[in-house]
Design an enzyme around this catalytic site. Structure first.
Site, PDB file in Angstrom:
ATOM      1  N   HIS A  94       0.802  -1.134  -0.006  1.00  0.00           N
ATOM      2  CA  HIS A  94      -0.068  -0.143  -0.018  1.00  0.00           C
ATOM      3  C   HIS A  94       1.009   1.275  -0.055  1.00  0.00           C
ATOM      4  CE1 HIS A  94       0.801  -1.041   4.230  1.00  0.00           C
ATOM      5  NE2 HIS A  94       0.805   0.146   4.418  1.00  0.00           N
ATOM      6  N   HIS A  96       0.865   5.384   1.074  1.00  0.00           N
ATOM      7  CA  HIS A  96       0.226   6.345   2.012  1.00  0.00           C
ATOM      8  C   HIS A  96       0.118   7.530   1.382  1.00  0.00           C
ATOM      9  CE1 HIS A  96       0.615   4.200   6.133  1.00  0.00           C
ATOM     10  NE2 HIS A  96       1.537   3.386   5.365  1.00  0.00           N
TER      11      HIS A  96
HETATM   12  P1  AMP Z   1       2.043   0.588   7.460  1.00  0.00           P
HETATM   13  O1  AMP Z   1       2.869   0.816   8.597  1.00  0.00           O
HETATM   14  O2  AMP Z   1       2.803   1.245   6.073  1.00  0.00           O
HETATM   15  O3  AMP Z   1       2.181  -1.031   7.029  1.00  0.00           O
HETATM   16  O4  AMP Z   1       0.762   1.257   7.278  1.00  0.00           O
HETATM   17  C1  AMP Z   1      -0.212   0.630   7.577  1.00  0.00           C
HETATM   18  C2  AMP Z   1      -1.414   1.401   8.055  1.00  0.00           C
HETATM   19  O5  AMP Z   1      -2.724   1.150   8.124  1.00  0.00           O
HETATM   20  C3  AMP Z   1      -1.205   2.381   9.321  1.00  0.00           C
HETATM   21  O6  AMP Z   1      -1.139   3.618   8.985  1.00  0.00           O
HETATM   22  C4  AMP Z   1      -2.582   2.083  10.029  1.00  0.00           C
HETATM   23  O7  AMP Z   1      -3.127   3.260  10.739  1.00  0.00           O
HETATM   24  C5  AMP Z   1      -3.485   1.503   8.954  1.00  0.00           C
HETATM   25  N1  AMP Z   1      -4.565   0.811   9.331  1.00  0.00           N
HETATM   26  C6  AMP Z   1      -4.448  -0.221   9.836  1.00  0.00           C
HETATM   27  N2  AMP Z   1      -5.710  -0.975   9.905  1.00  0.00           N
HETATM   28  C7  AMP Z   1      -6.370  -0.197   9.129  1.00  0.00           C
HETATM   29  C8  AMP Z   1      -7.991  -0.219   8.990  1.00  0.00           C
HETATM   30  N3  AMP Z   1      -8.652  -1.207   9.250  1.00  0.00           N
HETATM   31  N4  AMP Z   1      -8.409   0.883   8.321  1.00  0.00           N
HETATM   32  C9  AMP Z   1      -7.860   1.947   7.760  1.00  0.00           C
HETATM   33  N5  AMP Z   1      -6.431   1.974   8.123  1.00  0.00           N
HETATM   34  C10 AMP Z   1      -5.770   0.967   8.914  1.00  0.00           C
END
Ligand code: AMP
Ligand code: ZN
Length: 131
Positions: A94, A96
């Site tokens: 993903h 950001h």
């Molecule tokens: P990363 O640390 O790059 O793997 O980012 C994962 C991101 O997903 C974090 O910023 C979390 O806040 C976000 N996240 C985790 N679960 C959910 C969810 N159910 N809906 C929306 N965002 C989420």
């Protein structure tokens, strides 16, 4: 291919509700539950294990431009974490999209270091050799 235990597969494919701001055949863009700034979005490919080469950069540009128009942010960062050491917590590729506001919080910054030109040259050679 979908992974049944992956939360982002479920969100991307609409099995778990999310704050969706964009969707097409290949991607869903949702708002992060724990935003670094107001409007922080995540670009999720609908397929599991798709990597950086699969991201259409037009989507990131489109979402960032819409944020500037609608939220009044002055710019945006694209952040993509690979591996635990890099801060990745959800192992479904993903990107950001983090809006940046004038006077807003410091996000994803680093202190510029100093490096010996010889060490820079050696390091560049090592990376080149591994390509
Ligand atoms: P990363 O640390 O790059 O793997 O980012 C994962 C991101 O997903 C974090 O910023 C979390 O806040 C976000 N996240 C985790 N679960 C959910 C969810 N159910 N809906 C929306 N965002 C989420
Ligand atoms: Zn997944």
């Amino acid at each position: 291919m979908k992974d049944c235990n992956c939360i982002f597969c479920k969100i991307a494919n609409g099995e778990i509700p999310s704050s969706t701001v964009y969707e097409d055949e290949d991607f869903r863009v949702i708002l992060d539950l724990g935003p670094a700034a107001k409007g922080h979005a995540l670009i999720l490919p609908k397929e599991h294990f798709k990597d950086v080469t699969e991201l259409d950069p037009k989507i990131a540009a489109k979402v960032g431009t819409a944020m500037k128009k609608s939220l009044g942010c002055a710019g945006f960062n694209l952040v993509q974490n690979n591996g635990e050491a890099a801060g990745q917590t959800v192992f479904h590729f993903h990107v950001h999209v983090i809006p940046r506001y004038e006077g807003g919080p410091v996000i994803a910054g680093w202190e510029p270091g100093k490096e010996d030109p010889e060490v820079l040259a050696e390091t560049a050679e090592k990376i080149k050799d591994a390509l």
